[in-house]
Structures are given as structure tokens and as C-alpha cells.
Design an enzyme around this catalytic site. Sequence first.
Site: not given
Length: 527
Positions: A438, A492, A504
Amino acid sequence: MKTAAGIAGAVVLLPLLMIAVLLAVVFVDDKDACTPTRPVAAVVQGDPGISPAPSGERTYPLAAGTYTVTDHFGTRGGSHQGVDYAAAAGTAMFAAAPGNVVASGPASGFGQWIIIDSVDADGSPFSTVYGHIFPDDLRVKVGDVVKAGDHIAAVGYNGEVQPPGPGGAHLHFEVWPGGRLTGGSPIDPESWLGGAATPKARPGDTPSSPSPAPVCEDGFGTQGGQLADGVVPPELELWYRKAGSLCPQITPSLLAAQGKQESGFQRGLSSPDNAQGLAQFIPTTAIATAPDGRPYIIDADGNGVASVWDDGDAIIGQGRYMCALAAIIDGWKADGRVQGDTPALALGAYNAGEGSVLASGGIPNQIPRHFSETQPYIRIILDSEPNFRAAAATGRFVPSPSSPVGGQIVDAARQYLGTPYVYGGGGPQGPSNGGLDCSGLTSAAVHAASGGAVTLPRTSEQQWSVGTEIPIDQAQPGDLVFGEWGSGGPGHVGIASGNGQMIHAPQPGDVVKEAPVQSGMRARRVA
């Protein structure tokens, strides 16, 4: 910093016979690595000269009756830089003009691509670009010289295609006056294939004067075009472009980043381990025999002396040695003896000796100094390499100074849609080890969209410290969105793309995708 001396101070060299067996790299005559335009008859396979295409010598990249035009130049709000030819997967693809192959391999958004640098009959330099190819369908390599109509690849559906899979198979074809890797600009390929003149695209060119002979000080005609302008001292630029054109594994931008780390581009340096000059060569390595039978340090500048203290000799020697290490490592990878990205492992071998890479099965990890010196050395060079690379040299996205940076962050991220999630993968340079995680995705997109001006830290927790927090309901395209909060911060990160969506890299086993912003996320504006 230690080159082949190894961190323990011992030179680790394979026996000459083993080197000869392992190495597949071809070392060109370095003084001839960049040459001006010459007649067609003087061009032979592997010769890095560019031959002018006789007037009208252009051919469609696909045979008549095998394709349908499905998208034109300038669509998608002006972001489509080529023309799309839908065709069955496996359809033969041909060079549209004679020239030099300067890229043949992975490219962001394109899966695999090919770039061919050519010169028109009036002296105008241009590139043709061929995208969405599968690795097994590439029929040319960097350094090959092709004729118009040569079979170079096959149509595929690799990279970012819609719809995904065989139904999206097509050739994305571009034409770039001035060069795809040397600061050119795209034009409508359909008009060009129809016979329109190649526009002038170099400083000082006028409609009535031919372009100057394209000697490759700017890298045109070689992969040296991947080096950004003005990122190294001007007197060293040509040498890094030449050295980065010796083998496809080692680029000019990697060598420049390595040179910065080795010596800071300062002449006359000698380390406590007796590493000398711009490239910090150990004397025994400088005179060791390279695969072509010459020492690594040769008289590249033609002054009659081969010396680690001469700019050209040192940098060409750096490229020769890095290419030799890369070929050795590729042989080991093919045998399953080491794993990892070849450039990273070559850097490790340059610093610690190739024996340490073999003993570690990858990045050196055998003694404390591997952790305190070699691993940071590799990481610093790889993190800084994108700052030395020409914009969009490895993929579809080309930053535009006139467009809002937020939208460009989204465009840069979209080129990675479908890229596999790889833990620890990616960074400012784009994917690594075959994918992105990510924070690797956000780092790659922001760095590309800002033209290298913004380099994010490696992890989502660290990226949370960059920029300014904004309310999540005010997030704009290009803002970063953070979630999965824990005691150490966000676990994240993604990129807001508008309308409640984000781009993402979700988790292992998944791919980069566009999806709704998750509940509980917070936003920061970083560019």
C-alpha cells in the site's frame, strides 16, 4: 563503496572460466557507445548508430485486416497519448520505422513495452512506442537495430487494459518527436502513419532547418535517455549516459544514484579501504579482467591512460563492472542460487563482493557490516534512483507541469491497477519484486506526479507525518487516505480518486484496485 573488495577486505572474484560461462552481457566499444547519424548501409545488428529513414519509410505496426482502431489520440480528457489497435492476442507486431531498440521489458501500465528511437529523412529524431506485450512475446532486446517492418513482438493484453483478459487485447502505439526517453512530446500516430511530417522537437530547431545530428549526449538512441537532465554535474552526464547503455539491467539513473552515494561526484577521494576515485574502485578490481578480456577500468576518454582518477574511465568502469555483476547474478538466479531484484543484488555485490551475495542467497546478510553498511547502501541508492531518472522513463504516466498535481497523482496510481500486492514492494521507483504494497503504491504515485519533488517515507505510519490533515469529507483526488488504525498509527494507506473511491493495494493475494474509501479513514494532503 568497496567494489569487489568485499566488506571483509578480500577480493572475491569467480574464476575467469566460470565468469565466461555465466556472462551473457555484450560489452561495446565504450568510446563508440554514442555515435552520430550514419547512412543506412553502415548500420549492422548491435551497432548503436541511428539510421535515417528514407522518406516515406514507415509501416503500420499491424498488418492490414488484422486490427480495428478502438481509441484515438487525445481521448480520455487528453490523457491518451497514442492510438489503440484491437487485435487477437498473438497477432504479429512490426517496427513502424528503422531504428534502435532503447527499451524492451517491464513498463508501468503497459505490462511490457518496446521503444524504438529513429531519425526521419530530414534529420528529425522520434520514438515509436509499443505497449501491452507479454514477456514471452518480446522478440527484440535493448541495443538491437531493426528495420521498418521487422517482426518485434505480438499483440497482448498485459498491464492496464479494458476489459481485462483476452477481450482487451490490443496494441497501444505512440509516436514521440524528440524521443520518448529524451524529453519529446507525443503526436497523433494516425496522422503520422498517414505521411504527416515528423515535427521538430529539439531546442533551436526551426521548420526550415534540419535537426542537429542526434549524437546521444542526451541519450537519444540508447537507454541512456533514462537519465534526467541536470541531475549530475554537466561534465559527467555523457559518461553516465554511456555507462548506462552497456547492458539492459543497469541504467544511467542507477549508476548516477550509485555515484552520488560513492563519492558525491567529488574527484580525488580515497577511502580508508583504499577505494579510489568517483566510483570508489579498489585497485585490484580496477585492473581485474572483465568478460571482454580487458580490465574493468579502460581508457574510455582516449587520453592514453586508463585511470580510476579520470571521470570517463571511472564511470565507464563502474558500468562495466556493474554489468558483469548483473550477468553473474542473473546466472545464479536462473540456477535458483539467489533471489531478488538484479540491480539491488548487483549493488550489494559492488559494495560487499559477489561472494557475499551468493553466500546469502540474495541481499548480503552474513556479518554485522552487511547490516550496518551494505543494506543501507542498497536502500539509499534505490530510494534516490528515481530522482536521477527521466520522467516516465519506465511507464505510461508523464507528468504535466500545467495540470493539478492531485489529479496527476491519481493518473500515476491508475497505471498500476492490476499490479500484484507484494509485501515490502515498491517505492519511489515503482514496483519491486514484482509488485507493490500500500505505501509502495502511494510513494510511487506521489513521486511520479510531483516530478520527483516529493519522496514519501516508506511505511504508512511514516507517511502519516507528511503534509497536512484535512477532514475526510473534504478529501480531493490525490489526497492520501489512511485506515486500519493501531497503537503505532495507520496500518493502511491509499489515494483518494474522487466520488468516495480510492486506489490502493489491499493485501497479500490481491492486486492494486479502485474501491470505496473504508470506514474510519482519515486524509492528508501531501502535494
